[in-house]
Design a protein around this motif. Structure first.
Motif, PDB file in Angstrom:
ATOM      1  N   TYR A 124      19.275 -26.660 -10.813  1.00 17.87           N
ATOM      2  CA  TYR A 124      20.759 -26.601  -9.832  1.00 17.87           C
ATOM      3  C   TYR A 124      20.880 -25.485  -8.950  1.00 17.87           C
ATOM      4  CZ  TYR A 124      25.590 -26.097  -8.609  1.00 17.87           C
ATOM      5  OH  TYR A 124      26.651 -25.899  -7.957  1.00 17.87           O
ATOM      6  N   THR A 125      20.578 -24.291  -9.713  1.00 17.60           N
ATOM      7  CA  THR A 125      20.811 -22.912  -9.023  1.00 17.60           C
ATOM      8  C   THR A 125      19.851 -22.708  -7.961  1.00 17.60           C
ATOM      9  OG1 THR A 125      21.881 -22.001 -11.022  1.00 17.60           O
ATOM     10  CG2 THR A 125      21.073 -20.491  -9.225  1.00 17.60           C
ATOM     11  N   LEU A 126      18.556 -22.999  -8.152  1.00 14.42           N
ATOM     12  CA  LEU A 126      17.543 -22.951  -7.008  1.00 14.42           C
ATOM     13  C   LEU A 126      17.755 -23.980  -5.893  1.00 14.42           C
ATOM     14  CD1 LEU A 126      14.430 -22.139  -9.687  1.00 14.42           C
ATOM     15  CD2 LEU A 126      15.536 -20.616  -8.154  1.00 14.42           C
ATOM     16  N   LEU A 127      18.044 -25.041  -6.285  1.00 14.41           N
ATOM     17  CA  LEU A 127      18.385 -26.125  -5.403  1.00 14.41           C
ATOM     18  C   LEU A 127      19.241 -25.591  -4.376  1.00 14.41           C
ATOM     19  CD1 LEU A 127      17.503 -28.702  -3.804  1.00 14.41           C
ATOM     20  CD2 LEU A 127      18.939 -29.923  -5.520  1.00 14.41           C
ATOM     21  N   LYS A 128      20.406 -25.210  -5.030  1.00 11.20           N
ATOM     22  CA  LYS A 128      21.603 -24.756  -4.137  1.00 11.20           C
ATOM     23  C   LYS A 128      21.105 -23.469  -3.359  1.00 11.20           C
ATOM     24  CE  LYS A 128      26.456 -23.568  -4.158  1.00 11.20           C
ATOM     25  NZ  LYS A 128      27.636 -23.791  -5.275  1.00 11.20           N
ATOM     26  N   ALA A 129      20.442 -22.508  -3.856  1.00 13.85           N
ATOM     27  CA  ALA A 129      20.049 -21.615  -2.949  1.00 13.85           C
ATOM     28  C   ALA A 129      19.219 -21.806  -1.856  1.00 13.85           C
ATOM     29  CB  ALA A 129      19.497 -20.365  -3.966  1.00 13.85           C
ATOM     30  N   SER A 281      28.738 -30.065   5.618  1.00 14.45           N
ATOM     31  CA  SER A 281      29.044 -30.316   3.985  1.00 14.45           C
ATOM     32  C   SER A 281      29.514 -31.582   3.638  1.00 14.45           C
ATOM     33  CB  SER A 281      29.889 -29.260   3.402  1.00 14.45           C
ATOM     34  OG  SER A 281      29.464 -27.995   3.475  1.00 14.45           O
ATOM     35  N   LEU A 282      29.152 -32.434   4.608  1.00 10.44           N
ATOM     36  CA  LEU A 282      29.638 -33.947   4.832  1.00 10.44           C
ATOM     37  C   LEU A 282      29.685 -34.579   3.123  1.00 10.44           C
ATOM     38  CD1 LEU A 282      30.545 -35.676   6.949  1.00 10.44           C
ATOM     39  CD2 LEU A 282      28.418 -36.779   7.105  1.00 10.44           C
ATOM     40  N   MET A 283      28.500 -34.379   2.459  1.00  4.82           N
ATOM     41  CA  MET A 283      28.037 -35.323   1.285  1.00  4.82           C
ATOM     42  C   MET A 283      28.683 -34.374   0.182  1.00  4.82           C
ATOM     43  SD  MET A 283      26.063 -32.815   2.741  1.00  4.82           S
ATOM     44  CE  MET A 283      25.081 -34.023   3.558  1.00  4.82           C
ATOM     45  N   HIS A 284      29.644 -33.364   0.273  1.00  4.83           N
ATOM     46  CA  HIS A 284      30.436 -32.845  -0.938  1.00  4.83           C
ATOM     47  C   HIS A 284      31.956 -32.955  -0.425  1.00  4.83           C
ATOM     48  CE1 HIS A 284      26.816 -31.082  -1.967  1.00  4.83           C
ATOM     49  NE2 HIS A 284      26.814 -30.336  -0.983  1.00  4.83           N
ATOM     50  N   ARG A 414      21.853 -35.003  -6.149  1.00  3.31           N
ATOM     51  CA  ARG A 414      21.754 -36.228  -5.013  1.00  3.31           C
ATOM     52  C   ARG A 414      22.529 -35.505  -3.953  1.00  3.31           C
ATOM     53  NH1 ARG A 414      25.072 -40.009  -3.119  1.00  3.31           N
ATOM     54  NH2 ARG A 414      23.889 -41.583  -2.012  1.00  3.31           N
ATOM     55  N   SER A 415      23.567 -34.782  -4.063  1.00  7.60           N
ATOM     56  CA  SER A 415      24.473 -34.284  -2.828  1.00  7.60           C
ATOM     57  C   SER A 415      23.752 -33.140  -2.474  1.00  7.60           C
ATOM     58  CB  SER A 415      25.933 -33.952  -3.305  1.00  7.60           C
ATOM     59  OG  SER A 415      25.965 -33.181  -4.174  1.00  7.60           O
ATOM     60  N   LEU A 416      23.075 -32.483  -3.284  1.00  6.24           N
ATOM     61  CA  LEU A 416      22.277 -31.226  -2.848  1.00  6.24           C
ATOM     62  C   LEU A 416      21.121 -31.648  -1.988  1.00  6.24           C
ATOM     63  CD1 LEU A 416      22.787 -28.731  -5.730  1.00  6.24           C
ATOM     64  CD2 LEU A 416      23.810 -28.574  -3.395  1.00  6.24           C
ATOM     65  N   LEU A 417      20.451 -32.477  -2.327  1.00  3.59           N
ATOM     66  CA  LEU A 417      19.183 -33.292  -1.889  1.00  3.59           C
ATOM     67  C   LEU A 417      19.639 -33.613  -0.378  1.00  3.59           C
ATOM     68  CD1 LEU A 417      17.345 -34.555  -4.627  1.00  3.59           C
ATOM     69  CD2 LEU A 417      16.493 -32.641  -3.579  1.00  3.59           C
ATOM     70  N   LEU A 418      20.847 -34.353  -0.340  1.00  5.04           N
ATOM     71  CA  LEU A 418      21.301 -34.872   0.682  1.00  5.04           C
ATOM     72  C   LEU A 418      21.695 -33.765   1.849  1.00  5.04           C
ATOM     73  CD1 LEU A 418      23.481 -37.897  -0.231  1.00  5.04           C
ATOM     74  CD2 LEU A 418      21.204 -37.989   0.918  1.00  5.04           C
ATOM     75  N   THR A 421      18.456 -32.362   3.009  1.00  9.94           N
ATOM     76  CA  THR A 421      17.813 -33.215   3.950  1.00  9.94           C
ATOM     77  C   THR A 421      18.535 -32.984   5.409  1.00  9.94           C
ATOM     78  OG1 THR A 421      17.133 -34.845   2.127  1.00  9.94           O
ATOM     79  CG2 THR A 421      17.187 -35.728   4.477  1.00  9.94           C
ATOM     80  N   LEU A 422      19.823 -32.943   5.564  1.00 12.69           N
ATOM     81  CA  LEU A 422      20.369 -32.911   6.728  1.00 12.69           C
ATOM     82  C   LEU A 422      20.136 -31.546   7.207  1.00 12.69           C
ATOM     83  CD1 LEU A 422      22.836 -33.720   8.417  1.00 12.69           C
ATOM     84  CD2 LEU A 422      24.552 -32.204   6.871  1.00 12.69           C
ATOM     85  N   TYR A 423      20.114 -30.511   6.454  1.00  8.83           N
ATOM     86  CA  TYR A 423      19.774 -29.253   7.079  1.00  8.83           C
ATOM     87  C   TYR A 423      18.414 -29.016   7.773  1.00  8.83           C
ATOM     88  CZ  TYR A 423      23.650 -27.118   5.072  1.00  8.83           C
ATOM     89  OH  TYR A 423      24.995 -26.650   4.303  1.00  8.83           O
ATOM     90  N   ILE A 424      17.259 -29.841   7.096  1.00  7.33           N
ATOM     91  CA  ILE A 424      16.012 -29.873   7.594  1.00  7.33           C
ATOM     92  C   ILE A 424      15.890 -30.774   8.857  1.00  7.33           C
ATOM     93  CG2 ILE A 424      13.912 -30.828   7.047  1.00  7.33           C
ATOM     94  CD1 ILE A 424      14.270 -30.074   4.098  1.00  7.33           C
ATOM     95  N   LEU A 425      16.759 -31.991   9.111  1.00 10.05           N
ATOM     96  CA  LEU A 425      16.677 -32.595  10.146  1.00 10.05           C
ATOM     97  C   LEU A 425      17.156 -31.907  11.346  1.00 10.05           C
ATOM     98  CD1 LEU A 425      17.748 -36.005   8.775  1.00 10.05           C
ATOM     99  CD2 LEU A 425      15.589 -35.437   9.734  1.00 10.05           C
TER     100      LEU A 425
END
Length: 452
Positions: A124-129, A281-284, A414-418, A421-425
């Motif tokens: 979780y920490t690494l994904l958020k970072a 931060s739409l997904m959050h 799931r929300s972090l992955l979304l 993905t949004l940031y990458i797009l």
């Protein structure tokens, strides 16, 4: 924290930023200084040549970026036996920000661990970072010679030491961050306010068992409160006094060209910031549960919301500021944001009010686990950082956005992955637009590129 995983992810982010800087500089997309780089890069090259007395009056920030870059690059001159011109090339100066990119990733990790008391899983920490490292505004300027990455690095580094209770170290790092961008004094002030709030709350708990009121505290324990505050905040106080002395001596927080950065009263900036935060931060911030809670909150506090809408409408009508730069330069997304929406449809400034209110409510609700005093301090400082700005500049939103995101809890994988993905797009779109879709101005030979 798994060191191997940390280093792999950090390396991916840094290598990606470095390759982009190299690609942009070496393959003819933008090998020369662009936009604000036309001020920053020549100034850094003057410092590289030892001409520290020369200063471009168009530059409005202090020389932190140039001093750091020269201090970092100079040791390589003897090793590589290269000239000053080769050492401080456009590419090498741009690559300096990749180090700040690595540092910011590290700080995202350790601050997330600190705020969550190391209760969150490593993944979780690494994904958020990783996600925060790819935040579009921050990521875009990692491969250009701008102050944003360095400014964020030192203010986050200061905040990390603040969270650890090392207040003198936090104050020193806060002072360094101000040499990158003077308005970072607001975030040093935020740290000092957090300290004062902590002392106040602790003393109220200890000495006001029956009536937890500030009046009781100030009546019976004010001297103790003052002593504890001075002991805890003296280092922040020195930074504050230094900043005030600088403003009095300089006549403004801005150096150089002060005319383009005069302070104003622009409360709609909070609405723009809320919209910006909601979009990234739409997904959050936008969930079925939150929408229901917001509607229930409106029903329970109808009068409060009516007053808020009436007041906001008046503020928008009376104090909407339009900086000359906003409509004069079509190389920024804010130009299109304003000219295609707010300037074209004046009513849109008002019809978006419910969205602003929901955004602000949702942000505040996402921070509800933080003590109300600290939340209040954060909102006060967000207002102090944004409302005096006449120019709508998304880069001004980066530090408050990052502080909000770092303090958010409860994000799912799931929300972090979304979000990632949004940031990458967004990054893919903005980079493609910047590199391969230039625009051309009449009577100007060089292509112009759209950026944040």
């Amino acid at each position: 924290m798994g060191v191997f995983k940390f280093l792999v992810i950090q390396s991916v982010v840094v290598i990606l930023s470095s390759l982009l800087a190299w690609h942009i500089s070496q393959y003819g997309h933008q090998p020369t200084a662009y936009m604000d780089e036309i001020f920053h890069i020549p100034q850094a090259q003057k410092y590289c040549n030892g001409s520290f007395e020369e200063w471009d009056p168009k530059i409005t920030t202090l020389p932190g970026l140039y001093l750091f870059s020269i201090g970092l690059l100079k040791p390589f001159q003897q090793i590589l036996s290269i000239t000053n011109r080769e050492l401080c090339s456009v590419l090498n100066l741009r690559l300096v920000n990749t180090l700040f990119c690595a540092g910011n990733f590290y700080l995202f990790v350790v601050i997330t661990e600190t705020l969550n008391k190391k209760n969150q899983q490593e993944n979780y920490t690494l994904l958020k970072a990783l996600t925060l490292s790819l935040m579009p505004l921050l990521f875009f300027f990692n491969f250009l010679f701008y102050t944003d990455s360095g400014s964020l690095f030192f203010i986050l580094y200061a905040y990390y030491y603040h969270l650890k209770g090392s207040y003198p170290a936090a104050a020193i790092l806060g002072m360094i961050s101000m040499i990158f961008r003077q308005t970072n004094i607001v975030w040093v002030f935020f740290m000092s306010l957090c300290n004062v709030s902590r002392i106040l709350y602790k003393q109220m708990r200890l000495e006001s068992r029956e009536t937890h009121t500030i009046c009781f505290l100030l009546t019976h324990s004010f001297p103790v409160f003052v002593i504890n505050t001075v002991i805890s905040c003296w280092s922040y106080g020195i930074v504050g006094v230094t900043a005030i002395a600088f403003v009095l001596w300089n006549g403004s927080v801005v150096v150089g060209d002060k005319s383009a950065h005069e302070a104003s009263f622009n409360p709609p900036q909070l609405g723009y910031f809320a919209l910006f935060t909601l979009g990234l931060s739409l997904m959050h911030l936008v969930t079925v549960t939150k929408i229901k809670q917001f509607l229930n909150n409106i029903c329970s506090n109808a009068f409060v919301y009516m007053v808020a809408i009436a007041t906001s409408t008046l503020l928008i009508y009376q104090f909407t500021q339009v900086h000359p730069y906003l409509l004069a330069d079509n190389r920024h997304y804010t130009f299109y944001f304003w000219s295609k929406l707010y300037a074209r449809f004046t009513w849109s400034r008002y019809i978006l009010l419910p969205v602003y209110l929901f955004s602000l409510w949702s942000i505040n609700h996402s921070l509800s686990h933080i003590h109300s005093m600290i939340r209040g301090c954060l909102w006060v400082c967000i207002c102090a950082a944004l409302v005096p700005q006449k120019l709508i500049e998304f880069r001004y939103f980066v530090v408050p956005y990052m502080l909000i995101r770092l303090h958010m809890k409860g994000e799912t994988t799931r929300s972090l992955l979304l979000e990632l993905t949004l940031y990458i797009l967004i990054n893919s779109f903005t980079l493609h637009r910047f590199l391969y879709k230039p625009i051309f101005w009449p009577n100007v030979e060089e292509p112009q590129r759209i950026m944040w």
